[in-house]
Each structure stands twice: as C-alpha cells, then as structure tokens.
Design a protein around this motif. Structure first.
Motif, PDB file in Angstrom:
ATOM      1  N   TYR A 129      -7.084  19.059  14.237  1.00 34.44           N
ATOM      2  CA  TYR A 129      -6.154  18.707  13.172  1.00 34.44           C
ATOM      3  C   TYR A 129      -6.747  17.585  12.320  1.00 34.44           C
ATOM      4  CZ  TYR A 129      -3.075  21.042  16.499  1.00 34.44           C
ATOM      5  OH  TYR A 129      -2.529  21.952  17.372  1.00 34.44           O
ATOM      6  N   ILE A 130      -6.730  17.769  11.017  1.00 31.81           N
ATOM      7  CA  ILE A 130      -7.188  16.689  10.132  1.00 31.81           C
ATOM      8  C   ILE A 130      -6.050  16.335   9.183  1.00 31.81           C
ATOM      9  CG2 ILE A 130      -8.848  15.953   8.367  1.00 31.81           C
ATOM     10  CD1 ILE A 130     -10.912  17.739   9.524  1.00 31.81           C
ATOM     11  N   ASN A 131      -5.758  15.033   9.123  1.00 31.64           N
ATOM     12  CA  ASN A 131      -4.790  14.538   8.155  1.00 31.64           C
ATOM     13  C   ASN A 131      -5.542  13.591   7.226  1.00 31.64           C
ATOM     14  OD1 ASN A 131      -2.933  11.817   7.751  1.00 31.64           O
ATOM     15  ND2 ASN A 131      -1.833  13.714   7.294  1.00 31.64           N
TER      16      ASN A 131
ATOM     17  N   MET B  45       0.840  -1.199   0.000  1.00 30.25           N
ATOM     18  CA  MET B  45       0.000   0.000   0.000  1.00 30.25           C
ATOM     19  C   MET B  45       0.880   1.255   0.000  1.00 30.25           C
ATOM     20  SD  MET B  45      -2.943   1.034   2.771  1.00 30.25           S
ATOM     21  CE  MET B  45      -1.812   1.783   3.943  1.00 30.25           C
ATOM     22  N   LYS B  46       0.662   2.083  -1.000  1.00 26.39           N
ATOM     23  CA  LYS B  46       1.479   3.291  -1.114  1.00 26.39           C
ATOM     24  C   LYS B  46       0.579   4.523  -0.996  1.00 26.39           C
ATOM     25  CE  LYS B  46       4.072   4.962  -4.661  1.00 26.39           C
ATOM     26  NZ  LYS B  46       4.501   4.805  -6.054  1.00 26.39           N
ATOM     27  N   ILE B  47       1.072   5.539  -0.276  1.00 23.41           N
ATOM     28  CA  ILE B  47       0.313   6.799  -0.169  1.00 23.41           C
ATOM     29  C   ILE B  47       0.560   7.612  -1.444  1.00 23.41           C
ATOM     30  CG2 ILE B  47       0.007   8.919   1.187  1.00 23.41           C
ATOM     31  CD1 ILE B  47      -0.653   6.306   2.724  1.00 23.41           C
ATOM     32  N   ILE B  48      -0.506   7.964  -2.147  1.00 30.79           N
ATOM     33  CA  ILE B  48      -0.292   8.740  -3.379  1.00 30.79           C
ATOM     34  C   ILE B  48      -0.730  10.206  -3.243  1.00 30.79           C
ATOM     35  CG2 ILE B  48      -0.378   6.739  -4.950  1.00 30.79           C
ATOM     36  CD1 ILE B  48      -3.317   7.562  -5.548  1.00 30.79           C
ATOM     37  N   ASN B  49      -1.419  10.506  -2.143  1.00 30.16           N
ATOM     38  CA  ASN B  49      -1.763  11.916  -1.913  1.00 30.16           C
ATOM     39  C   ASN B  49      -1.976  12.136  -0.425  1.00 30.16           C
ATOM     40  OD1 ASN B  49      -2.271  14.585  -2.465  1.00 30.16           O
ATOM     41  ND2 ASN B  49      -4.260  14.248  -3.442  1.00 30.16           N
ATOM     42  N   GLU B  50      -1.719  13.350   0.043  1.00 27.84           N
ATOM     43  CA  GLU B  50      -1.861  13.625   1.469  1.00 27.84           C
ATOM     44  C   GLU B  50      -2.200  15.092   1.676  1.00 27.84           C
ATOM     45  OE1 GLU B  50       1.403  12.265   3.890  1.00 27.84           O
ATOM     46  OE2 GLU B  50       0.406  12.911   5.740  1.00 27.84           O
ATOM     47  N   MET B  51      -2.965  15.376   2.717  1.00 23.22           N
ATOM     48  CA  MET B  51      -3.238  16.780   3.067  1.00 23.22           C
ATOM     49  C   MET B  51      -3.313  16.938   4.569  1.00 23.22           C
ATOM     50  SD  MET B  51      -6.531  17.719   4.186  1.00 23.22           S
ATOM     51  CE  MET B  51      -8.062  16.876   4.509  1.00 23.22           C
ATOM     52  N   ASN B  52      -3.009  18.140   5.034  1.00 26.59           N
ATOM     53  CA  ASN B  52      -3.127  18.458   6.456  1.00 26.59           C
ATOM     54  C   ASN B  52      -3.909  19.752   6.619  1.00 26.59           C
ATOM     55  OD1 ASN B  52      -1.622  16.514   8.183  1.00 26.59           O
ATOM     56  ND2 ASN B  52      -0.042  16.981   6.672  1.00 26.59           N
ATOM     57  N   LEU B  53      -4.747  19.771   7.633  1.00 28.54           N
ATOM     58  CA  LEU B  53      -5.593  20.937   7.857  1.00 28.54           C
ATOM     59  C   LEU B  53      -5.672  21.152   9.361  1.00 28.54           C
ATOM     60  CD1 LEU B  53      -7.846  22.799   6.476  1.00 28.54           C
ATOM     61  CD2 LEU B  53      -9.452  20.989   7.062  1.00 28.54           C
ATOM     62  N   SER B  54      -5.551  22.392   9.795  1.00 22.25           N
ATOM     63  CA  SER B  54      -5.825  22.672  11.203  1.00 22.25           C
ATOM     64  C   SER B  54      -6.677  23.928  11.292  1.00 22.25           C
ATOM     65  CB  SER B  54      -4.527  22.809  12.004  1.00 22.25           C
ATOM     66  OG  SER B  54      -3.765  23.875  11.520  1.00 22.25           O
ATOM     67  N   PHE B  55      -7.568  23.945  12.250  1.00 21.47           N
ATOM     68  CA  PHE B  55      -8.503  25.071  12.371  1.00 21.47           C
ATOM     69  C   PHE B  55      -9.023  25.151  13.795  1.00 21.47           C
ATOM     70  CE2 PHE B  55     -10.573  21.242  10.887  1.00 21.47           C
ATOM     71  CZ  PHE B  55     -11.690  21.125  11.701  1.00 21.47           C
ATOM     72  N   LEU B  56      -9.571  26.303  14.166  1.00 20.87           N
ATOM     73  CA  LEU B  56     -10.101  26.500  15.516  1.00 20.87           C
ATOM     74  C   LEU B  56     -11.376  25.681  15.718  1.00 20.87           C
ATOM     75  CD1 LEU B  56      -9.824  30.288  16.452  1.00 20.87           C
ATOM     76  CD2 LEU B  56      -8.514  28.360  17.358  1.00 20.87           C
ATOM     77  N   SER B  57     -11.573  25.236  16.940  1.00 16.38           N
ATOM     78  CA  SER B  57     -12.732  24.386  17.246  1.00 16.38           C
ATOM     79  C   SER B  57     -13.997  25.219  17.420  1.00 16.38           C
ATOM     80  CB  SER B  57     -12.461  23.577  18.513  1.00 16.38           C
ATOM     81  OG  SER B  57     -12.285  24.464  19.605  1.00 16.38           O
ATOM     82  N   LYS B  58     -14.338  25.962  16.363  1.00 12.18           N
ATOM     83  CA  LYS B  58     -15.595  26.730  16.372  1.00 12.18           C
ATOM     84  C   LYS B  58     -16.617  25.928  15.581  1.00 12.18           C
ATOM     85  CE  LYS B  58     -14.810  31.269  15.343  1.00 12.18           C
ATOM     86  NZ  LYS B  58     -14.614  32.281  16.403  1.00 12.18           N
ATOM     87  N   SER B  59     -17.871  25.910  16.058  1.00 10.98           N
ATOM     88  CA  SER B  59     -18.829  25.054  15.355  1.00 10.98           C
ATOM     89  C   SER B  59     -19.111  25.580  13.942  1.00 10.98           C
ATOM     90  CB  SER B  59     -20.102  24.848  16.168  1.00 10.98           C
ATOM     91  OG  SER B  59     -20.732  26.065  16.401  1.00 10.98           O
ATOM     92  N   SER B  60     -18.827  26.863  13.710  1.00 11.34           N
ATOM     93  CA  SER B  60     -18.998  27.377  12.339  1.00 11.34           C
ATOM     94  C   SER B  60     -17.979  26.757  11.379  1.00 11.34           C
ATOM     95  CB  SER B  60     -18.878  28.901  12.324  1.00 11.34           C
ATOM     96  OG  SER B  60     -17.644  29.298  12.877  1.00 11.34           O
ATOM     97  N   ASN B  61     -16.955  26.063  11.906  1.00  6.04           N
ATOM     98  CA  ASN B  61     -15.974  25.397  11.032  1.00  6.04           C
ATOM     99  C   ASN B  61     -16.367  23.966  10.657  1.00  6.04           C
ATOM    100  OD1 ASN B  61     -14.135  27.473  10.644  1.00  6.04           O
ATOM    101  ND2 ASN B  61     -13.008  27.008  12.538  1.00  6.04           N
TER     102      ASN B  61
END
Lengths: 100, 145
Positions: B66-68, B1-17
């Motif tokens: 944090y979302i990966n 199994m090889k990773i062919i794409n990746e992303m990272n996202l971080s944001f404030l824990s506001k429910s509007s997010n």
C-alpha cells in the motif's frame, strides 16, 4: 537489460535502462554465465545507458566483483553517468578500486 | 501544514511492479515541479522501500503493498509505504548500512541508507507478524518562476 561483447580477453557488459531488483537477477545470471564460460581477464561493466538504478545496481557490482575474484580476473566499472553518482558514492563501492 | 493533494495505491508484491510503483509516485510529485535530481531521489527511495516489502516483508510470496502519498501546502511530499508481511524484529539493526538478511539475493544492505540519504526524513514502524510501514518526507524546493 544487458548486452555482452568479448574481445581481447575482456568481457564487456553494456547495461541499459532501469536497474532494479526485478531485472538484477537475470542480468546477474547472463553476465556470470558468460564469465564462467570465457574466463576473461577483465570484466567491464558499462553503465553509460543506465537511466535509473537503486541499490540492486550496487549489489550487481559487488556480486560481479566476487565473481571475478573467484575466476582470478578483475572488474572495472566504466562510464557511470552523473545521475548515478550519488548512489555510487553512498555505497562505498569505490573502495573496491573498480571505478574507472 | 495543510494537505493539498493525496493519493492511494495498492498492488501485488510482484517485483515487476517495482517500476510501476516508483513511476506512479514520481508522476504524483510532478505537480510540484521538482528538479530531475529531486525526482530521481524520490524514485530511488520508493524503489528501495517497495523492494524491501517484496523481498523481506512478504519474502517473495504474494501480498499487497500500500502506498499513500500526500502533498502539503509547504511543498512537502509525504510517502507512506506499507506491507502486512512478517515485520522486523529489530528495526535499528535492519537500518544499519550493509546489514542484510538476503545476501543470496545480492542485496547490498543499503536500502534504508539510500532512503535516509535521498529523503529529508525516514521513519520505520514495524511489528513482527503484522507488517512494516516506512514513512518518508521530502520538501521540494520551489523554483523561482
């Protein structure tokens, strides 16, 4: 988003857009505010314009079931689109007898 | 199994997010040409996990979520959603359908049940006072061209 209409002892809440935790609180207070003022015999929740919902939508249904039980009326959930069937089925809200 | 794409996202824990987070993950997964149902499943599961971070992890106070996201060469999507909040004492209990510690928020207690039902695999690791990580996987069925 929610728009309400009152006719023939029935309060109808037309829900629309995406229902999540962010908007569920304000939808809840709008519907409950109207229901407590009007004491309708039936509250109809119309889901036809809802494009997405997570379990916050289920909480909204269960909570309004309680609101209407306290007010001595009943709740009906109508026009649930195909795209929301999976979460509705998973939740077991059908057992409340509110799905029409 | 090889990773062919990746992303990272971080944001404030506001429910509007919440809407922002599920839309970003959905856009990331679009590369795999998912069906509308597969995409809705992923959006719903992400929405549940992010809401848990906000309502339970950070108890409506501000923190960072944090979302990966990863995509493998076998069409598998791996999404990790992490908070550095209060953690969960008893993960097994938290995952029981209808169990909720926030009934006044009208939480139905279905978050984990939805994640487990809409994704192929869900793992939760948590340490009290350190935070919680939810890892979810779903294979997008390749469509015949």
């Amino acid at each position: 988003m929610v728009k309400t209409e009152y006719k023939n002892n029935t309060l109808t809440a037309y829900l629309s857009g995406e229902i999540d935790h962010n908007c569920a609180g304000s939808i809840r207070s709008q519907i409950d505010g109207q229901a407590e003022n009007l004491h309708p015999g039936t509250l109809l929740l119309d889901f036809s314009k809802v494009s997405f919902m997570d379990s916050s939508g289920i909480g909204l249904i269960m909570g309004r079931y309680r609101t209407m039980a306290l007010l001595g009326g009943n709740l009906k959930v109508v026009n649930v689109p195909e795209r929301l069937q999976r979460i509705i089925n998973l939740s077991g809200v059908g057992a409340l007898g509110v799905l029409k | 199994m090889k990773i062919i794409n990746e992303m990272n996202l971080s944001f404030l824990s506001k429910s509007s997010n919440e809407g922002f987070a599920r839309s970003v993950v959905a856009s990331f997964v679009l590369n795999l040409d998912p069906t509308i149902n597969e995409l809705a499943d992923i959006k719903t599961a992400v929405s549940e996990a992010v809401t848990n971070c906000i309502v339970h992890g950070y108890k409506m106070e501000h923190g960072v979520i944090y979302i990966n996201g990863k995509i493998t060469d076998s069409n598998k999507v791996i999404i990790k959603i992490r908070d550095k909040g209060c953690g969960i004492e008893d993960v097994e209990k938290a995952m029981e359908p209808l169990f909720t510690t926030a009934p006044e928020e009208e939480r139905a207690g279905l978050g984990f049940a939805v994640m487990q039902s809409f994704m192929d695999n869900v793992k939760v690791s948590s340490k009290p006072l350190k935070g919680t990580t939810v890892t979810m996987e779903k294979t997008i069925i390749p469509r015949t061209k």
